[in-house]
Design an enzyme around this catalytic site. Structure first.
Site, mmCIF file in Angstrom:
data_model
loop_
_atom_site.group_PDB
_atom_site.id
_atom_site.type_symbol
_atom_site.label_atom_id
_atom_site.label_comp_id
_atom_site.label_asym_id
_atom_site.label_seq_id
_atom_site.Cartn_x
_atom_site.Cartn_y
_atom_site.Cartn_z
ATOM 1 N N ASP A 62 83.231 32.079 39.288
ATOM 2 C CA ASP A 62 84.522 32.640 38.901
ATOM 3 C C ASP A 62 85.580 31.554 38.714
ATOM 4 O O ASP A 62 85.346 30.395 39.042
ATOM 5 C CB ASP A 62 84.979 33.670 39.953
ATOM 6 C CG ASP A 62 84.741 33.189 41.380
ATOM 7 O OD1 ASP A 62 84.584 31.974 41.588
ATOM 8 O OD2 ASP A 62 84.707 34.028 42.283
ATOM 9 N N GLU A 75 86.133 42.669 43.148
ATOM 10 C CA GLU A 75 86.948 43.293 44.183
ATOM 11 C C GLU A 75 86.535 44.756 44.408
ATOM 12 O O GLU A 75 85.849 45.345 43.563
ATOM 13 C CB GLU A 75 88.411 43.228 43.748
ATOM 14 C CG GLU A 75 88.974 41.809 43.694
ATOM 15 C CD GLU A 75 89.321 41.254 45.061
ATOM 16 O OE1 GLU A 75 88.588 41.507 46.040
ATOM 17 O OE2 GLU A 75 90.332 40.535 45.149
HETATM 18 C C1 GLP Z 1 86.998 33.832 47.022
HETATM 19 C C2 GLP Z 1 85.881 33.569 45.994
HETATM 20 C C3 GLP Z 1 84.560 34.025 46.503
HETATM 21 C C4 GLP Z 1 84.378 33.556 47.922
HETATM 22 C C5 GLP Z 1 85.350 34.291 48.810
HETATM 23 C C6 GLP Z 1 85.315 33.846 50.251
HETATM 24 O O1 GLP Z 1 87.871 34.811 46.657
HETATM 25 N N1 GLP Z 1 86.123 34.136 44.736
HETATM 26 O O2 GLP Z 1 83.539 33.539 45.659
HETATM 27 O O3 GLP Z 1 83.085 33.827 48.356
HETATM 28 O O4 GLP Z 1 86.653 34.233 48.307
HETATM 29 O O5 GLP Z 1 86.072 32.699 50.454
HETATM 30 P P1 GLP Z 1 85.967 31.838 51.760
HETATM 31 O O6 GLP Z 1 84.628 31.229 51.740
HETATM 32 O O7 GLP Z 1 87.065 30.816 51.618
HETATM 33 O O8 GLP Z 1 86.172 32.753 52.909
#
Ligand code: GLP
Length: 267
Positions: free
Chosen positions: A72, A148
């Site tokens: 993404d 989401e």
């Molecule tokens: C973000 C990304 C995801 C990721 C998630 C968790 O929004 N788009 O791909 O897995 O949040 O993030 P974190 O690993 O910082 O908790």
């Protein structure tokens, strides 16, 4: 779904790094048959990336014949923006391994033709025969990539609006200022990621405990897009102890038991 319970974040990062390296090496990638890897951003995979880089430095793995697709990108950020996922993946991983730069694909968040950008990304993945191994993190609201709550489980690469929960959580990368976090992102869809031959989702920390519970004990549901793992024939959820806090003891024991037998078979 295979579930791996480990005690700490460090052990999770070690397990996943070894698994990725093992899978790539066993594939014996060549220029005509590259290994296609899907990768996430965020805090969760940071240590995994460090471990893989260390294994690369000690010649245990080469990325010469690996293709990388990230999942993404924030809409409206250019690839030069240090807050972009393009910058993130290059700073934390790509710049430290021997992958040819043209083998790395990241959605362009700065596009003025969103539809075409998303379509091209899908086509590019298909042109390589799909993703062999997709690694992902999970949001505290259960999202995979930026799918989401409420995302269709048949969704493809597209633009999505980000939930308040996600923007608050990701504000850690924007000097804790939620107003600086983009409101939209381009993301591969649930159907896109389910087409990967194998999926590993990493969940660490207490803030992921409800998502882990939904993934393992819940029903398939668009409000917890992580539950799509139940539809995949080869998915693995790797958890640290904190992320399992909402699970029933019976559930944990059940999957631990399965894993003992699983290891007996694979060794
Ligand atoms: C973000 C990304 C995801 C990721 C998630 C968790 O929004 N788009 O791909 O897995 O949040 O993030 P974190 O690993 O910082 O908790």
């Amino acid at each position: 779904m295979r579930v791996i319970f480990l005690d700490t974040y460090d052990h999770v990062a070690q397990w996943v790094a070894h698994y990725v390296v093992y899978q790539i090496n066993s594939f014996h990638p060549t220029i005509d048959k590259p290994f296609v890897l899907g990768l996430p951003t965020g805090r969760t995979p940071m240590k995994t990336y460090k471990n893989i880089i260390t294994m690369h430095q000690s010649s245990q793995i080469s990325f010469k014949y690996v293709i990388i697709f990230t999942m993404d990108e924030y809409f409206g950020l250019s690839c030069e923006d240090p807050k972009s996922y393009h910058a993130f993946i290059h700073t934390n991983f790509i710049n430290h391994i021997d992958i040819p730069k043209e083998n790395v694909y990241v959605l362009n968040g700065d596009t003025n033709d969103i539809k075409n950008e998303c379509k091209q990304y899908e086509e590019k993945i298909k042109s390589y025969g799909g993703i062999d191994l997709l690694i992902g993190g999970v949001g505290s609201d259960g999202h995979l990539a930026f799918n989401e709550p409420g995302s269709s489980l048949t969704s493809r690469t597209r633009i999505k609006n980000l939930s308040k929960e996600t923007r608050i959580s990701n504000s850690k990368f924007f000097n804790d200022n939620i107003d600086s976090v983009p409101k939209f992102a381009l993301t591969i869809g649930i159907a896109t990621l389910l087409e990967s031959k194998e999926i590993i989702i990493i969940a660490t920390g207490l803030d992921k405990a409800v998502a882990v519970q939904a993934a393992i004990e819940g029903s398939i549901n668009h409000m917890w897009t992580i539950t799509c793992l139940q539809l995949h024939p080869k998915s693995i959820l790797v958890c640290d102890e904190l992320s399992t806090m909402e699970l029933k003891i019976k559930t944990v024991k059940y999957f631990q038991e399965l894993e003992i037998n699983n290891q007996t078979i694979t060794i």
